[in-house]
Write an enzyme that holds these catalytic residues in place. Structure first.
Site, short mmCIF file in Angstrom:
data_model
loop_
_atom_site.label_atom_id
_atom_site.label_comp_id
_atom_site.label_asym_id
_atom_site.label_seq_id
_atom_site.Cartn_x
_atom_site.Cartn_y
_atom_site.Cartn_z
N TYR A 188 0.84 -1.21 0.00
CA TYR A 188 0.00 0.00 0.00
C TYR A 188 0.87 1.26 0.00
O TYR A 188 2.04 1.23 0.37
CB TYR A 188 -0.95 0.01 1.21
CG TYR A 188 -0.26 0.11 2.55
CD1 TYR A 188 -0.03 1.34 3.16
CD2 TYR A 188 0.14 -1.04 3.24
CE1 TYR A 188 0.60 1.43 4.40
CE2 TYR A 188 0.76 -0.97 4.48
CZ TYR A 188 0.98 0.27 5.06
OH TYR A 188 1.58 0.36 6.28
N CYS A 189 0.25 2.36 -0.45
CA CYS A 189 0.87 3.68 -0.40
C CYS A 189 -0.25 4.71 -0.25
O CYS A 189 -1.38 4.35 0.06
CB CYS A 189 1.73 3.95 -1.64
SG CYS A 189 0.79 3.95 -3.19
N THR A 190 0.03 5.98 -0.48
CA THR A 190 -0.95 7.03 -0.22
C THR A 190 -2.15 6.95 -1.16
O THR A 190 -3.29 6.88 -0.72
CB THR A 190 -0.29 8.42 -0.34
OG1 THR A 190 0.82 8.48 0.55
CG2 THR A 190 -1.28 9.51 0.01
#
Length: 706
Positions: A284-286
């Site tokens: 995951y990331c932003t």
């Protein structure tokens, strides 16, 4: 142009004409005068309702097209334009773009047409952008994007979240780049070759927020979380599934990178890859754009037995689906003026915003270890430039240490000691449990004392009230709200009981709060807080022991409040900064040692106050009334600064003298005799002082040159 052939033009045309007057350098005061009834009578019915809303729309950063649309409905249309909310639009798309230059021109045109600001990157492999503006303008932009380039962005995930007017971007930048999101470091040829090798490569399987939540809740022992964000982002927020005792049940892999292009190096190490092999990797990331590249690279390096998943839409979409946070702890760092957000910040269109925030605080201030999750004030590591968490009270108390901080990735205590640097090692907080909103401040203080005992307990300047169990925004609000009580309590201490150290801490913390414009407005709008600041200054300046430094700090706070031109009138009436500055330069009151401290430490701030007040009409009258005293004070200040080599004060002295000389009513301060009509006495005083201030100018200029 405004009244052709004696007939008023439509409101939209009038508004645009007035707008062009401003754009060409016209005076905002001229529009305000027109709006109050000075001008052609036939125009007043149209101009009066438009003048003030127009000025506010311009200050907000709207463009000509938006003004015309808003004004087409007269005053009501302008009011509706002001009442609409604002939004932050985040999006990306990997797609083959045949003509990048044409796309760049089209995107810039759409942004201008919709009155949006922000950053937009275009490349042959797609786009990546973050824009802000009125909510309806953001929606119009999304509709336009669905149609351009033959529907190339028909299925793009546009993520729109609310923001305030102050949190908008200040300008627009649309540019061409080699990549949508740079994953590799090195020269251009190497980066492009490495990126090309991943083009068309299989990426991770996209999971919706509900699917992601269900997988974490399943209890599968093969799960591994992979956070591909940078260290300063992961420090304030992360995904976790904890047992009843607060321990992690799912392994989290944090590469602890400073930049995204360090991720390939992390994945090139065999020991790191073994943590993923044969597992179910949840990446995951932003917003999802970094996962597109990182998941392709990870799948390229691992065998087929490893399952790679990525969160579709990133943390942003997950928090929209689970405003209470779900399995996400802390706050999400964002690359705009909001700083960091929680689920309740993102879903502002629902009733969730009216509920009390329950978001936990994962980050810690690097100096006092209090829960804090907002990067502000541009505090960076002195070695690598990485953002460092410092809460507002510590920003005020330790402003001199700004250039000494070292992040946890660069920290080498032995090397720092060998260099003789007076740098306290920052606390290592690799994986702390979050401080939940239900935890009391007392419990938080006890935890901090156990962690290192570096926090001072009790006292008038004891830090952020209630910070142990609230979010950063709530801590800021509570700290500012109790400000007047704290300052009044310190100033009203009995004779001989003045706590100079507590007062110095309180004023330093106040300086930290004032780093944000919104908080400066809050303080300046409260007359009681302003009176409390002045009262504390007077008390500290009259103390015979250790009061000079506190008074000088109060003077610096007053100068901070004067930095915003719209606030100067309120600050002038509420604090009387000119009187404070004059008292500092004349070194009145207190003991001899404290007078010297006040004069020496507050001199530069006092001179800055003078040249800031010279732009305010009501302040100029007060300054001119004390012209002889100011002439003597300016001379003494420049002489003292020259003898002590105080370059800051000398520079401010030159600026103050130049500013005073540019105002007819203040020329008596520099020996010019003052404005017409002051009488013979005023002119005589000005003439008598000309030599003194001329000497002050020569002293200041000669010292600055030296």
């Amino acid at each position: 142009r405004l009244q052709p052939a004696g007939r008023p033009r439509p409101a939209s045309a009038l508004a645009v004409a007035m707008w062009e007057l401003l754009a060409a350098g016209g005076s905002a005061l001229a529009l305000a005068i027109i709006g109050r009834g000075v001008g052609a009578p036939r125009l007043l019915s149209c101009l009066a309702p438009l003048a003030q809303p127009l000025l506010r729309l311009r200050a907000r950063g709207c463009r000509r097209e938006e003004v015309a649309v808003a004004a087409s409905g007269g005053a009501g249309g302008m009011d509706r334009a002001e009442q609409r909310g604002f939004g932050i639009l985040l999006f990306y798309e990997y797609a083959a773009v045949p003509d990048v230059e044409a796309l760049q021109r089209e995107l810039e045109s759409q942004c201008v047409r919709c009155c949006l600001a922000g950053r937009l990157r275009t490349s042959g492999e797609g786009i990546n952008g973050c824009l802000s503006g009125p909510w309806e303008s953001c929606e119009r932009f999304v509709e336009a994007m669905r149609e351009i380039c033959g529907g190339l962005f028909q299925h793009t995930d546009f993520k729109l979240a609310p923001c305030t007017e102050e949190q908008q971007f200040r300008g627009l930048k649309v540019w061409q780049s080699d990549e949508v999101c740079g994953l590799f470091a090195g020269d251009q040829e190497h980066r492009l070759a490495a990126a090309q090798s991943l083009m068309g490569a299989e990426r991770g399987h996209h999971l919706t927020p509900d699917e992601w939540h269900g997988m974490l809740r399943s209890g599968d022992s093969q799960l591994v979380l992979f956070d591909v964000r940078n260290r300063y982002e992961t420090r304030i927020g992360r995904f976790a599934r904890r047992d009843q005792e607060g321990r992690d049940e799912v392994e989290l892999v944090d590469p602890e990178t400073r930049f995204f292009h360090e991720t390939p190096n992390f994945l090139s190490q065999g020991a790191n890859l073994e943590r993923f092999r044969g597992k179910k990797v949840m990446m995951y990331c932003t917003g999802g754009v970094r996962c597109e590249r990182a998941s392709a690279l990870l799948k390229h390096k691992l065998d087929e037995g490893t399952e790679v998943y990525q969160l579709s839409g990133g943390i942003q979409r997950y928090l929209e689906a689970f405003p209470d946070g779900g399995f996400f702890e802390g706050s999400m760092h964002v690359f705009d003026r909001r700083g960091c957000v929680t689920g309740q910040d993102i879903v502002a269109a629902t009733d969730v915003t009216n509920a009390e925030s329950s978001a936990a605080v994962l980050g810690r201030c690097s100096l006092c270890e209090r829960p804090w999750d907002r990067y502000q004030g541009k505090w960076n590591c002195r070695l690598c430039g990485l953002l460092v968490l410092v809460c507002p009270p510590c920003q005020g108390r330790h402003s001199a240490r700004r250039g000494e901080l070292v992040c946890e990735l660069c920290r080498e205590p032995e090397a720092a000691r060998s260099e003789g640097a007076d740098v306290r090692p920052l606390p290592v907080l690799a994986r702390p449990p979050p401080v939940a909103a239900a935890v009391s401040a007392t419990a938080s203080d006890a935890a901090a004392a156990a962690a290192g005992g570096r926090r001072k307990a009790g006292g008038g300047g004891g830090g952020m009230p209630g910070v142990g169990g609230v979010s950063s925004s709530e801590a800021v609000a509570e700290g500012v709200a109790t400000l007047a009580d704290r300052l009044e309590g310190l100033a009203s201490a009995e004779e001989g009981a003045f706590d100079a150290s507590a007062a110095a801490a309180a004023v330093s913390e106040l300086r930290g709060w004032l780093g944000a414009r919104r908080l400066r407005e809050d303080v300046a709008s409260d007359a009681r807080r302003l009176r409390a600041l002045r009262t504390l200054f007077e008390r500290a300046a009259s103390e015979r022991r250790l009061g000079g430094g506190v008074a000088a700090s109060c003077l610096e706070v007053a100068e901070w409040l004067l930095r915003d031109a719209p606030l100067r009138s309120r600050v002038h009436r509420g604090v009387g900064p000119g009187e404070m500055a004059l008292r500092c330069l004349r070194a009145e009151g207190g003991g001899e040692e404290d007078r010297g401290t006040l004069h020496r430490e507050g001199r530069a701030a006092a001179l800055r106050i003078l040249w800031r007040l010279s732009d305010l009409g009501e302040a100029r009258r007060a300054l001119a009334a004390e012209a002889p005293a100011w002439r003597a004070a300016l001379l003494a200040a420049c002489r003292g600064a020259a003898l002590e080599g105080d370059m800051d004060a000398l520079r401010e002295g030159c600026a103050a003298l130049r500013s005073a000389a540019s105002q007819p009513s203040l020329r008596a301060l520099v020996g010019g005799g003052g404005a017409e009509g002051e009488g013979e006495g005023g002119g005589a005083e000005g003439g008598d002082g000309a030599g003194e201030v001329g000497e002050a100018v020569e002293v200041a200029l000669a010292a600055v040159e030296a």
